[in-house]
Design a protein around this motif. Sequence first.
Motif, PDB file in Angstrom:
ATOM      1  N   MET A   1       0.845  -1.184   0.000  1.00 40.15           N
ATOM      2  CA  MET A   1       0.000   0.000   0.000  1.00 40.15           C
ATOM      3  C   MET A   1       0.882   1.235   0.000  1.00 40.15           C
ATOM      4  SD  MET A   1      -3.106   0.727   2.541  1.00 40.15           S
ATOM      5  CE  MET A   1      -3.415   2.347   3.111  1.00 40.15           C
ATOM      6  N   ALA A   2       0.543   2.200  -0.811  1.00 41.10           N
ATOM      7  CA  ALA A   2       1.343   3.415  -0.948  1.00 41.10           C
ATOM      8  C   ALA A   2       1.199   4.303   0.287  1.00 41.10           C
ATOM      9  CB  ALA A   2       0.911   4.177  -2.190  1.00 41.10           C
ATOM     10  N   VAL A   3       2.301   4.916   0.650  1.00 38.51           N
ATOM     11  CA  VAL A   3       2.309   5.869   1.756  1.00 38.51           C
ATOM     12  C   VAL A   3       1.696   7.169   1.240  1.00 38.51           C
ATOM     13  CG1 VAL A   3       3.810   7.182   3.300  1.00 38.51           C
ATOM     14  CG2 VAL A   3       4.376   4.827   2.738  1.00 38.51           C
ATOM     15  N   GLU A  73      11.030  11.215  -5.346  1.00 36.05           N
ATOM     16  CA  GLU A  73      12.036  10.156  -5.382  1.00 36.05           C
ATOM     17  C   GLU A  73      11.798   9.132  -4.274  1.00 36.05           C
ATOM     18  OE1 GLU A  73      15.720  12.346  -5.253  1.00 36.05           O
ATOM     19  OE2 GLU A  73      15.578  12.887  -7.377  1.00 36.05           O
ATOM     20  N   LYS A  74      11.400   9.612  -3.084  1.00 36.30           N
ATOM     21  CA  LYS A  74      11.100   8.678  -1.985  1.00 36.30           C
ATOM     22  C   LYS A  74       9.902   7.797  -2.333  1.00 36.30           C
ATOM     23  CE  LYS A  74      12.493  10.051   2.460  1.00 36.30           C
ATOM     24  NZ  LYS A  74      12.163  10.577   3.779  1.00 36.30           N
ATOM     25  N   MET A  75       8.876   8.405  -2.914  1.00 40.57           N
ATOM     26  CA  MET A  75       7.683   7.631  -3.278  1.00 40.57           C
ATOM     27  C   MET A  75       8.018   6.605  -4.354  1.00 40.57           C
ATOM     28  SD  MET A  75       4.425  10.145  -3.052  1.00 40.57           S
ATOM     29  CE  MET A  75       3.314   8.751  -2.974  1.00 40.57           C
ATOM     30  N   ALA A  76       8.830   6.998  -5.340  1.00 42.05           N
ATOM     31  CA  ALA A  76       9.215   6.069  -6.405  1.00 42.05           C
ATOM     32  C   ALA A  76       9.992   4.900  -5.822  1.00 42.05           C
ATOM     33  CB  ALA A  76      10.047   6.796  -7.462  1.00 42.05           C
ATOM     34  N   SER A  77      10.856   5.180  -4.870  1.00 40.07           N
ATOM     35  CA  SER A  77      11.636   4.123  -4.220  1.00 40.07           C
ATOM     36  C   SER A  77      10.711   3.164  -3.475  1.00 40.07           C
ATOM     37  CB  SER A  77      12.651   4.743  -3.264  1.00 40.07           C
ATOM     38  OG  SER A  77      13.340   3.748  -2.554  1.00 40.07           O
ATOM     39  N   GLN A  78       9.745   3.714  -2.738  1.00 36.81           N
ATOM     40  CA  GLN A  78       8.798   2.885  -1.997  1.00 36.81           C
ATOM     41  C   GLN A  78       7.939   2.052  -2.945  1.00 36.81           C
ATOM     42  OE1 GLN A  78       6.752   5.725   0.459  1.00 36.81           O
ATOM     43  NE2 GLN A  78       8.454   5.909   1.880  1.00 36.81           N
ATOM     44  N   GLU A  79       7.577   2.622  -4.088  1.00 36.65           N
ATOM     45  CA  GLU A  79       6.775   1.888  -5.064  1.00 36.65           C
ATOM     46  C   GLU A  79       7.582   0.743  -5.675  1.00 36.65           C
ATOM     47  OE1 GLU A  79       5.620   5.074  -7.636  1.00 36.65           O
ATOM     48  OE2 GLU A  79       3.901   5.626  -6.393  1.00 36.65           O
TER      49      GLU A  79
END
Length: 112
Positions: A1-3, A73-79
């Motif tokens: 699940m996305a943050v 960039e943080k979201m892309a890494s988490q994805e």
Amino acid sequence: MAVPLREVIGDVIRDARTSQGRTLREVSHSARVSLGYLSEVERGRKEASSELLSAICTALDVPLSRVLTDAGEKMASQERIATLTAVPHESGAPIDVNTKVVIPHPVAMAVA
């Protein structure tokens, strides 16, 4: 699940503030934002408006574009991590391994 984006932006703002060795009080005063509200933004509890984000970034002397880029960039890494940890289902669609499934206990049925 996305943050949620608000949590990621809050993390980036907190990281910028703490790397400068500044307190919430100092930044909230400079940004003309209440200390409590700034704290809520940093913890991802409040979704800051673009005007508020701009004021916080100005107080931190960090371009808004840098905060948004870092958050992206943080979201892309988490994805990417979420995609790698997903288990493929027989239908071909990935299943998030962090998803919890609750199976209720069977209930005895009365027979009349």
